[in-house]
Design a protein around this motif. Structure first.
Motif, mmCIF file in Angstrom:
data_model
loop_
_atom_site.group_PDB
_atom_site.id
_atom_site.type_symbol
_atom_site.label_atom_id
_atom_site.label_comp_id
_atom_site.label_asym_id
_atom_site.label_seq_id
_atom_site.Cartn_x
_atom_site.Cartn_y
_atom_site.Cartn_z
ATOM 1 N N GLN A 143 -17.020 48.494 99.379
ATOM 2 C CA GLN A 143 -18.134 48.915 99.551
ATOM 3 C C GLN A 143 -19.000 47.800 100.134
ATOM 4 O OE1 GLN A 143 -19.796 50.052 95.794
ATOM 5 N NE2 GLN A 143 -21.550 51.372 96.720
ATOM 6 N N LYS B 235 -21.321 47.509 103.618
ATOM 7 C CA LYS B 235 -22.697 47.615 103.509
ATOM 8 C C LYS B 235 -23.555 47.471 104.795
ATOM 9 C CE LYS B 235 -24.867 47.493 99.283
ATOM 10 N NZ LYS B 235 -25.617 46.791 98.169
ATOM 11 N N PRO C 35 -20.331 30.737 95.315
ATOM 12 C CA PRO C 35 -19.249 30.707 94.306
ATOM 13 C C PRO C 35 -19.884 30.558 92.905
ATOM 14 C CG PRO C 35 -19.218 28.677 95.829
ATOM 15 C CD PRO C 35 -20.500 29.550 95.775
ATOM 16 N N VAL C 36 -19.287 31.605 92.128
ATOM 17 C CA VAL C 36 -19.966 31.651 90.779
ATOM 18 C C VAL C 36 -18.770 31.516 89.824
ATOM 19 C CG1 VAL C 36 -21.161 32.781 89.260
ATOM 20 C CG2 VAL C 36 -21.637 33.015 91.642
ATOM 21 N N ALA D 194 -23.532 41.631 92.408
ATOM 22 C CA ALA D 194 -24.760 40.997 92.540
ATOM 23 C C ALA D 194 -24.874 40.553 93.900
ATOM 24 C CB ALA D 194 -24.964 40.099 91.588
ATOM 25 N N MET D 195 -23.872 40.639 94.800
ATOM 26 C CA MET D 195 -23.930 40.030 96.119
ATOM 27 C C MET D 195 -25.102 40.743 97.048
ATOM 28 S SD MET D 195 -20.292 38.932 97.053
ATOM 29 C CE MET D 195 -20.138 40.790 97.380
ATOM 30 N N HIS D 196 -25.813 39.789 97.784
ATOM 31 C CA HIS D 196 -26.661 40.396 98.759
ATOM 32 C C HIS D 196 -27.359 38.979 99.569
ATOM 33 C CE1 HIS D 196 -27.095 44.449 97.929
ATOM 34 N NE2 HIS D 196 -27.517 44.005 96.684
ATOM 35 N N GLY D 197 -27.502 39.236 100.880
ATOM 36 C CA GLY D 197 -28.040 38.381 101.502
ATOM 37 C C GLY D 197 -26.879 36.914 101.745
ATOM 38 N N LYS D 198 -27.676 35.934 102.067
ATOM 39 C CA LYS D 198 -26.847 34.766 102.515
ATOM 40 C C LYS D 198 -25.960 34.256 101.135
ATOM 41 C CE LYS D 198 -29.341 31.254 103.858
ATOM 42 N NZ LYS D 198 -30.397 30.219 103.790
ATOM 43 N N PHE D 199 -26.516 34.700 99.900
ATOM 44 C CA PHE D 199 -25.754 34.300 98.699
ATOM 45 C C PHE D 199 -24.769 34.976 98.264
ATOM 46 C CE2 PHE D 199 -30.140 32.782 99.537
ATOM 47 C CZ PHE D 199 -29.924 31.527 99.608
ATOM 48 N N GLN E 26 -21.348 31.256 84.537
ATOM 49 C CA GLN E 26 -22.555 32.005 84.793
ATOM 50 C C GLN E 26 -23.353 32.631 83.464
ATOM 51 O OE1 GLN E 26 -22.444 34.363 88.168
ATOM 52 N NE2 GLN E 26 -24.543 34.485 88.270
ATOM 53 N N ALA F 161 -27.099 42.315 103.258
ATOM 54 C CA ALA F 161 -27.554 43.530 103.925
ATOM 55 C C ALA F 161 -28.989 43.366 104.633
ATOM 56 C CB ALA F 161 -28.055 44.211 102.622
#
Lengths: 369, 369, 369, 369
Positions: free
Chosen positions: C11, C15, C52-53, C43-48, C57, C122
């Motif tokens: 998905q 995006k 690496p997590v 939780a992923m969006h944008g540059k981030f 966390q 996105a």
């Protein structure tokens, strides 16, 4: 009001070059001054720029928000439900509503979306046609075409349908997203996301096709109601009686709509339109909840009375109906033709645009008689 | 294909970081190469990036576009009409359609709008939630709220309803806006405007509430149809017969919808989805016109066959139905549940969002049975 | 990786129809799997989106974020400062830098903003020309004009300058905005606002006109560096020596820039470009801080190494330099012409667009020799 | 003024909820009434909503636009040139300008971009911060971040730099894009495109770093100039003399800037600010052309006098300088600090944001002394 506050107000008035809301008058009416007014002035945006706020806002983190005495979740439709009162719309309900289709007449009860319509705070509505035309000619058939590009708070400008991710209540400490609660107890920490709500988006709602009852407050009161004038449950009962509708005919899952006359200000006097509005208060909200209705609607931008007679409350009907009970809300409708035709009962038909993670919906609701 | 063309193609593929449309394959299929392909590559945008174009495009200014032999205006609904085939929706039509409400079941036949859905060319769909939350807490009741901000070709992304200002034909010299003609003969010079079409905007259309017939081409053909595969009037008749629907039951003002199976690629294989599609051609369009229908629809992005078997044509069905006859069109629908329930006839209910000067509409059409 | 994660990834890849980032490869590299990977995927969006997590966390709310051992505020420029390292640019500094203007040659070191450039997650970049033309003809002089309408993350797409409101650290419990700290200790609760940051907006920064040193890592390493390859302080020293620049010539308030060769992938292989990058790590960041520099820059989208060799860290250099020290950052620059001309020292001149409350800035930085 | 015109005006005033431009007053001033005014009212948008238009607008298609007596192309920089007067900025010019860096002081001469700044017609400026924060926390270092999303006429709101694709002249029949001519003779048919101009975009311009001369008209006239008040070449000469600048010190490729005092109305009285402005007319434009300058600038929204004393002209200085001569233009600057410091000569440094196909540029120009 001190100079600092005035300075902030002036800036606010110019925000987005928006039509000025006569906030000064409203704040005076609300009896706000000094520190509370100043804090408020800095935080105003959107529809809620008009929220009457008192110094009590600086309450301690541990106190419960006014009007909340217990958790409102889980919802009666289950702890995972995201459809709220749209669950009322079952096949039986649809068939029952369809019986009201007798004339075959359809009324558009949504307004035209256009530049110049009243918008709150910093919300925007910017439509552009890319190119002239956007493309072509293509093929030997020489086809050309236009698109349109729109940048707007799509669910919160013009005729707007409030979804269940729109309104919540800060339960814990201010700024603690894990205690900002929405319908069914979902928290801002769980649902908010920069690119669309993770839960309670309008795509979760079911199509609405139900019986609607239009309360003609102008008819009852003899003219346009005024800002801050509350519609009570007694008013509703009186209007129903005047319109020859038995209160018992308002059934669970139905919609209730209010014609206050305030809509006559639309694009005629946007300043006044935005400065407040007549509407239902907590008393009428209680009636709506007891009647177990699916939706409220009005010819105003918030359906509820603004400012609330209790100056410490900001849009308390929104949180009472939407957040706590999952009851939907449709704002900025227009009932003039229905009123002219003396049509107070009809099928309300509207399906929210299923924009993933949106807080509300644009579109044109219709009344079918 | 020469390097220059390839360079332009590569750029196009990256446009907007869009999912790549397999244009190379399409262009090869279409037999386009050399000068014509190069000219085409530079002009591609939007849905029409797939338009098959031949060298004939460079025709002289004085020749008539293919398929146009006479003026198509004034419209049968009058020279000033801007509502086209939505005029079919009279009270009689509504009452007739309402007879089909027997189950009380409502099907959403529109798709969810979301990032990741197939978009053509450089169209965009960008949703943002301002703030987290957007505002609050306000009042002693500690109300918070979310809005959403959307920037998109609102009427031409996702499930999209084509209004009458979308498609036109360049009649005179390329670039002469006074000879780009739309429905009812309105010219681009008259109607186009950077801030919304001056005529033929979706706000001029009437609510659609009519009988709809769903043609199950997957059932007829035994599987998903392929790109470039044309649905003919003979196919329609065969499918109607297979579905036990008399052709005579398709009446003026009704809607015809096509389930091709192509929608199964949605967000599964966007590249292929965008690369072309099965759909109706000019032969079926003629049948639609003769039947005097109000609307065509399909589970594809253009309803019509792409590429057209006649490689010199670009979206010729669009201009035939919409521009010349004011017949409306709804794209990217989903019929899976209706097909599963074997419901081929139902009420199609949709009111275009009345966005002033928009070329199309978002929203969720429904099927009521 | 389980199916659920894979589903989410698929998905994500779609995006916005974005060019796919090869996240699967990256996540495998980062040794992420199971629960941590799943949490991350959502939780992923944008540059981030590339951060690496690890499972860590989910640490308890009371532990300090890694790398934070004490409050980093107040800033050395005062507790109310919002300009950070741009304060270095004093008249003395400008005069010192101006001495380097010897050739009179100006190099554009910013890239062209265009559709098709690599964007993360996105983020969007949508340019439209309203109308064709936008207006006119007007007057007897028959003036016509074009405008352009742009919808984008203006400070975080293409060549992007990071302001001081961009990066912060969640100090307390996740979701507690009163403990999300930015430069100079400002909290998200204090500065974030749906309509523009209330503090630390780019309009608070001073114009940058300073001496810049370009580190040619391609020259040092003999070719383009790879994703995840770290530039250390030893590398910087080696490169300076190779380029005949005394380390002592790098003075407080100067800028340091890195040519890694990664920019050669720009619009050539966006997938790889976005999949990670070479860049500085915490060791080089320490050198930058000790040198008291004003700005870092590179031909990459984050300047720092991605993924970080320490898999538990997400963009740790950003928070080390920007959040803690107010050091500015310029991403997606292009140094090819400077490298070709062997110009390693020059005046870097850039003034962030003073967009009130913006997190970063578009625009074209220049190098003057 | 008849009712129909008034109706249209009222609608215009509300467009976008924009601050009202006192067009009525302006139109009266301009002596416009009846048919011409009505035609004008319907076509107004953007900056050019103030264009004084006469009945002569309905001239025959064959007549030449006023002020055009011959083709202005090819440009002196070659028939393919797209950089116009930015070609003046050669290394020699940069070195010559750099000599003026004596104090090391940098002045921001661009305004802050913010909601509430005066915008023309239906232009918009909508900034949103997605999420709060936009993302995170990520990693054990608990990084969070903010982005910003901006939807605006990026090159034509706030401090705005006019590129060479902004202004053209309709040469042939109204609506004939093949005869709308821009700088160097490029036609709208050649350059306009729904997704960015195909030629003359700001990315084609060279960085500007040149000597600038500031004309203090407030000092010369003894106060703020008024709307419609023209700055003549005689005024320029008088001001130069008063400021002890030899006219011969204004060299080819230099910039000329005008401080009229009109900027004092910015966000103080947007209505008046937008209602017209003082500025240069065709006489001063001739002087600018003869001096072979690179750029004009002012503390107004158009640099030129509005309305033009010749009521038949609409922004004639724009087309004279930009379209015919490729001379650039920077609007809505602020010179207050320079004036206070009596700094009338300085380095003007600005590089247009290289947004592919944009008509103008945002950003912060600086003056270096």
């Amino acid at each position: 009001m001190d100079d600092d506050v005035r300075g902030q107000e002036q800036q606010q008035e110019q925000k987005g070059g928006m039509v000025e809301t006569d906030r000064r008058t409203l704040l005076r009416t609300a009896g706000l001054a000094g520190a509370a007014g100043a804090a408020f002035a800095g935080a105003m945006h959107g529809k809620f720029s008009l929220a009457p706020v008192t110094a009590a806002q600086a309450q301690t983190a541990t106190s419960m928000p006014k009007g909340v005495d217990k958790a409102w979740w889980p919802s009666k439709w289950g702890k995972d439900d995201e459809a709220g009162a749209s669950n009322h719309i079952t096949p039986a309900k649809v068939l029952d509503a369809a019986k009201w289709i007798k004339d075959g007449k359809i009324y558009k009860i949504g307004r035209v979306y256009e530049q110049g319509m009243p918008l709150f705070g910093a919300r925007a509505f910017s439509l552009r046609i890319p190119g002239g035309p956007t493309g072509g000619p293509f093929g030997d058939n020489k086809l050309v075409y236009h698109d349109e590009f729109l940048a707007t708070e799509i669910g919160q400008t013009g005729t707007q349908f409030d979804g269940l991710g729109h309104i919540g209540i800060q339960m814990g400490k201010d700024g603690d997203k894990s205690e900002m609660r929405f319908y069914n107890g979902f928290t801002s920490q769980e649902i908010s996301d920069a690119y669309g709500l993770k839960k309670l988006g309008t795509e979760k709602l079911k199509p609405l096709f139900t019986r609607a009852h239009l309360i003609d407050m102008v008819g009852l009161k003899g003219g346009m109601m005024d800002a801050g004038q509350e519609i009570t449950s007694a008013d509703i009962k009186a209007a129903l009686q005047k319109q020859n509708i038995a209160e018992s005919d308002v059934k669970p899952g139905d919609a209730i709509m209010f014609h206050t006359g305030w809509g006559s200000l639309w694009m005629k006097n946007n300043d006044r339109y935005n400065s407040g509005e007549p509407g239902i208060g907590l008393d009428a909200a209680k009636w709506v909840i007891e009647k177990d209705l699916a939706l409220t609607a009005a010819d105003t931008w918030a359906v509820e009375v603004v400012p609330n007679p209790d100056k410490s409350l900001a849009f308390a009907v929104h949180s009472e109906l939407q957040t706590k009970h999952g009851i939907l809300n449709h704002e900025n409708l227009i009932f003039d033709e229905l009123i002219a035709d003396r049509k107070y009962q009809f099928v309300y038909c509207f399906t929210p645009a299923p924009i993933k993670g949106a807080t509300g919906s644009n579109g044109c609701p219709i009344a079918i008689t």
